[in-house]
Design a protein around this motif. Structure first.
Motif, PDB file in Angstrom:
ATOM      1  N   VAL A 105       0.845  -1.200   0.000  1.00  0.00           N
ATOM      2  CA  VAL A 105       0.000   0.000   0.000  1.00  0.00           C
ATOM      3  C   VAL A 105       0.883   1.254   0.000  1.00  0.00           C
ATOM      4  O   VAL A 105       0.594   2.228  -0.708  1.00  0.00           O
ATOM      5  CB  VAL A 105      -0.964  -0.001   1.203  1.00  0.00           C
ATOM      6  CG1 VAL A 105      -1.776   1.296   1.230  1.00  0.00           C
ATOM      7  CG2 VAL A 105      -1.898  -1.202   1.145  1.00  0.00           C
ATOM      8  N   VAL A 106       1.953   1.235   0.780  1.00  0.00           N
ATOM      9  CA  VAL A 106       2.885   2.367   0.807  1.00  0.00           C
ATOM     10  C   VAL A 106       3.436   2.631  -0.592  1.00  0.00           C
ATOM     11  O   VAL A 106       3.534   3.778  -1.048  1.00  0.00           O
ATOM     12  CB  VAL A 106       4.027   2.104   1.813  1.00  0.00           C
ATOM     13  CG1 VAL A 106       5.118   3.172   1.689  1.00  0.00           C
ATOM     14  CG2 VAL A 106       3.487   2.070   3.234  1.00  0.00           C
ATOM     15  N   SER A 112       1.519   6.889  -6.798  1.00  0.00           N
ATOM     16  CA  SER A 112       0.411   7.798  -7.105  1.00  0.00           C
ATOM     17  C   SER A 112       0.837   9.244  -6.898  1.00  0.00           C
ATOM     18  O   SER A 112       0.526  10.129  -7.714  1.00  0.00           O
ATOM     19  CB  SER A 112      -0.797   7.472  -6.220  1.00  0.00           C
ATOM     20  OG  SER A 112      -1.253   6.154  -6.440  1.00  0.00           O
ATOM     21  N   ARG A 113       1.540   9.479  -5.794  1.00  0.00           N
ATOM     22  CA  ARG A 113       1.990  10.843  -5.500  1.00  0.00           C
ATOM     23  C   ARG A 113       3.036  11.319  -6.502  1.00  0.00           C
ATOM     24  O   ARG A 113       2.991  12.457  -6.980  1.00  0.00           O
ATOM     25  CB  ARG A 113       2.564  10.916  -4.085  1.00  0.00           C
ATOM     26  CG  ARG A 113       2.998  12.318  -3.671  1.00  0.00           C
ATOM     27  CD  ARG A 113       1.884  13.310  -3.870  1.00  0.00           C
ATOM     28  NE  ARG A 113       2.233  14.656  -3.407  1.00  0.00           N
ATOM     29  CZ  ARG A 113       1.567  15.745  -3.761  1.00  0.00           C
ATOM     30  NH1 ARG A 113       0.535  15.649  -4.586  1.00  0.00           N
ATOM     31  NH2 ARG A 113       1.920  16.921  -3.300  1.00  0.00           N
ATOM     32  N   MET A 152      -9.564  15.046   3.491  1.00  0.00           N
ATOM     33  CA  MET A 152      -9.474  16.366   2.862  1.00  0.00           C
ATOM     34  C   MET A 152      -7.986  16.693   2.730  1.00  0.00           C
ATOM     35  O   MET A 152      -7.465  17.601   3.371  1.00  0.00           O
ATOM     36  CB  MET A 152     -10.202  17.421   3.701  1.00  0.00           C
ATOM     37  CG  MET A 152     -11.662  17.103   3.951  1.00  0.00           C
ATOM     38  SD  MET A 152     -12.654  17.109   2.448  1.00  0.00           S
ATOM     39  CE  MET A 152     -12.934  18.856   2.229  1.00  0.00           C
ATOM     40  N   ALA A 153      -7.308  15.935   1.887  1.00  0.00           N
ATOM     41  CA  ALA A 153      -5.864  15.782   1.853  1.00  0.00           C
ATOM     42  C   ALA A 153      -5.502  14.913   3.054  1.00  0.00           C
ATOM     43  O   ALA A 153      -5.912  15.182   4.180  1.00  0.00           O
ATOM     44  CB  ALA A 153      -5.116  17.107   1.881  1.00  0.00           C
ATOM     45  N   ASP A 154      -4.756  13.849   2.775  1.00  0.00           N
ATOM     46  CA  ASP A 154      -4.511  12.819   3.791  1.00  0.00           C
ATOM     47  C   ASP A 154      -3.347  13.217   4.693  1.00  0.00           C
ATOM     48  O   ASP A 154      -2.286  12.567   4.726  1.00  0.00           O
ATOM     49  CB  ASP A 154      -4.263  11.480   3.096  1.00  0.00           C
ATOM     50  CG  ASP A 154      -5.459  11.040   2.266  1.00  0.00           C
ATOM     51  OD1 ASP A 154      -6.596  11.285   2.703  1.00  0.00           O
ATOM     52  OD2 ASP A 154      -5.258  10.458   1.181  1.00  0.00           O
ATOM     53  N   LEU A 208      -2.896   8.786  -0.267  1.00  0.00           N
ATOM     54  CA  LEU A 208      -3.265   7.622   0.542  1.00  0.00           C
ATOM     55  C   LEU A 208      -4.564   7.023   0.019  1.00  0.00           C
ATOM     56  O   LEU A 208      -4.682   5.812  -0.187  1.00  0.00           O
ATOM     57  CB  LEU A 208      -3.416   8.013   2.015  1.00  0.00           C
ATOM     58  CG  LEU A 208      -4.039   6.942   2.931  1.00  0.00           C
ATOM     59  CD1 LEU A 208      -3.188   5.678   2.929  1.00  0.00           C
ATOM     60  CD2 LEU A 208      -4.191   7.480   4.350  1.00  0.00           C
ATOM     61  N   THR A 209      -5.541   7.877  -0.198  1.00  0.00           N
ATOM     62  CA  THR A 209      -6.831   7.422  -0.717  1.00  0.00           C
ATOM     63  C   THR A 209      -6.689   6.832  -2.111  1.00  0.00           C
ATOM     64  O   THR A 209      -7.209   5.741  -2.394  1.00  0.00           O
ATOM     65  CB  THR A 209      -7.821   8.601  -0.764  1.00  0.00           C
ATOM     66  OG1 THR A 209      -8.047   9.072   0.563  1.00  0.00           O
ATOM     67  CG2 THR A 209      -9.140   8.177  -1.386  1.00  0.00           C
ATOM     68  N   ILE A 210      -5.986   7.526  -2.996  1.00  0.00           N
ATOM     69  CA  ILE A 210      -5.903   7.113  -4.396  1.00  0.00           C
ATOM     70  C   ILE A 210      -5.066   5.846  -4.541  1.00  0.00           C
ATOM     71  O   ILE A 210      -5.450   4.910  -5.260  1.00  0.00           O
ATOM     72  CB  ILE A 210      -5.321   8.242  -5.259  1.00  0.00           C
ATOM     73  CG1 ILE A 210      -6.148   9.524  -5.090  1.00  0.00           C
ATOM     74  CG2 ILE A 210      -5.269   7.824  -6.718  1.00  0.00           C
ATOM     75  CD1 ILE A 210      -7.630   9.329  -5.285  1.00  0.00           C
TER      76      ILE A 210
END
Length: 528
Positions: A105-106, A112-113, A152-154, A208-210
């Motif tokens: 997940v990390v 993604s970032r 709202m931004a992780d 994190l969400t994406i």
């Protein structure tokens, strides 16, 4: 099959900010595929950074650069404190709590970032983007808490991940938990000195969400493929009526998911005894059998709805404020509000709960002689053995948990930051509870496989379909027929592992890849 959209490959993933796919995120996460930054994207990042450094010297308010953040947005940051202020942003937002995220997940979060930063518009220091890539390629995985974000931004979890960039915090490296400074040194990397906006960039984003959502959605794809298989085997064990699978009916109600499910089921049941005249017991079966493609198809429709949203979000820039290169200015906006993603996953959870209800009822009908015309609880010695009667408690509690987890998480939030931030999506929680729903469903599908295979045995193992015969054989290699009472816990766990690993799905896919597909595809059905 939905999982055909997630091919495996060892080719490096090139991050352009525009083209990252869900399949690539999963490859980077699970296969540890290498990543690289597109040259044009890096040139764009360098140009943006020069503009940030220029704007930071002007006497103008820029949120999170020359002003405070959140409720402190009106506080002016002095020019000689701008860089140090970025470190304070990062440190003060390290409020996440465990458990820590798994390493895959990390990795999904980091790729993604990195791709979002490659798109431009953040003003990130190029060295930060390069370090994201190096952390992935050297397999240095920051310890990142799973909780601490309201979607709202992780902020909380991402701030702790961001510590690694300044040589603080801890990481997993080659199987050991060590200080990030030590891991960076071992890999020949150096921490970053933060400049204007860098602290905000490291913690104020939705990756994190994406990232996590991308992994959860692939898991969902495998599950939806396999529930068609478990239903097909149940239909054979039930001697169910196959009339609802007549693909001609889809011409009159052409929902894409329903067509997909019907197409796969017809493929799995090629050559089945169910096609023989007089096999079916009744002209109409209970709704859990007769309406399977409607429920399975609805799940697929929602799946594609989520998929479309994630495809957009993976290649979007949600940082606030947003840098406009051509206009040489920052603008404040609300792209970090990802209600569209939270809502889609909430919707998926609700539909998966409907699926769980249908699975539960199919299993129940198979065990009930009045419906299946088989022995009570599918026992070999009725009245002497308990058969699968006790299994009913297991899948009932699993379904009950799913119903509660399907409660929309995006509705639950309170104002924070002195009510300046008076809305929230709770998106990370929504993703996490969707993952728990999938975990429960993998158990339920495994149980349906167990029960359906037992029903097939009690029928004397008639000629099964091309796909269902392969599933039956794979299942029986690990879980024997229930001849007499035994501990079922081990069978349940084994069946769950077969589902979660995708082993059954791979076996079936191999069968059909080796021979031509004689079933009409979706386009052929809809063009009638």
């Amino acid at each position: 099959m939905l999982t055909e959209a997630f091919p495996t490959s060892n080719e490096p993933v090139l991050l352009t900010g525009e083209t990252l796919t869900l399949a690539e995120v999963n490859r980077v996460a699970f296969n540890r595929t290498k990543v690289a930054i597109d040259q044009k994207a890096m040139e764009r990042v360098i140009m943006d950074r020069r503009l940030v450094e220029k704007l930071a010297t002007l006497d103008i308010p820029i949120y999170g650069v020359t002003t405070g953040v959140g409720a402190n947005r009106t506080v002016k940051i002095q020019s000689d404190d701008i860089n140090h202020f970025q470190s304070r942003i990062l440190l003060s937002h390290c409020i996440g709590i465990g458990p820590y995220l798994p390493e895959e997940v990390v990795r999904a979060v980091m790729v993604s970032r990195a791709n979002a930063l490659a798109k431009g518009g953040s003003g990130v220091q190029p060295e930060i983007l390069e370090l994201y890539v190096n952390l992935l390629n050297f397999e240095i995985h920051p310890l990142t808490p799973s909780r601490g974000s309201v979607g709202m931004a992780d902020l909380g979890p991402m701030a702790e991940m961001g510590l690694v960039f300044i040589g603080q915090g801890e990481v997993m490296y080659k199987g050991e938990q060590i200080a990030s400074s030590q891991a960076l040194k071992l890999a020949g990397l150096k921490p970053i000195t933060l400049g204007p906006k860098d602290g905000l960039i490291l913690c104020s984003h939705n990756s994190l969400t994406i990232g996590h959502g991308s992994l959860v959605l692939q898991r969902c794809a495998a599950l939806l493929d396999q529930v068609d298989l478990s239903y097909a085997l149940s239909l054979e064990g039930f001697r169910g009526n196959i009339m609802p699978l007549d693909s001609t009916a889809n011409f009159y109600r052409p929902h894409p998911g329903q067509i997909e499910s019907t197409t796969d089921l017809l493929k799995y049941l090629q050559g089945s005894f169910l096609w023989e005249v007089g096999t079916q017991r009744a002209v109409q079966d209970p709704l859990s059998f007769r309406c399977a493609v409607q429920v399975h198809g609805a799940c697929r429709d929602v799946f594609h709805f989520v998929e479309k949203g994630l495809d957009i979000e993976l290649n979007s820039m949600s940082d606030n404020p947003l840098l406009l290169q051509d206009e040489e200015k920052f603008i404040s906006h609300g792209h970090f509000h990802i209600q569209t993603i939270a809502m889609r996953f909430d919707f998926l959870g609700i539909q998966l709960s409907s699926l769980a209800n249908q699975i539960q009822n199919r299993i129940q009908r198979l065990m009930t002689p009045e419906f299946s015309q088989l022995t009570k609880f599918l026992t070999v010695q009725e009245g002497v053995s308990n058969g699968f009667s006790t299994l009913q408690k297991t899948y009932t509690v699993l379904a009950a948990e799913i119903r509660h987890l399907a409660n929309p998480g995006s509705l639950d939030a309170l104002p924070v930051a002195n009510s300046m931030e008076d809305q929230a999506t709770m998106a990370p929680f929504v993703i996490q509870k969707t993952e728990r729903i999938l975990d429960n469903l993998e158990y339920m599908i495994g149980i349906e496989f167990m029960v359906a295979a037992q029903a097939v045995d009690l029928l004397g193992h008639p000629q099964l379909g091309k796909g269902t015969e392969m599933v039956y054989q794979c299942l029986r290699k690990s879980i024997p027929k229930l001849e007499e009472d035994r501990i079922l816990k081990d069978d349940i766990e084994t069946a769950k592992k077969l589902v979660a690993s995708g082993e059954l799905l791979k076996a079936v896919r191999n069968v059909f890849e080796s021979t031509p597909n004689s079933v009409r595809d979706v386009d052929q059905i809809t063009k009638r």
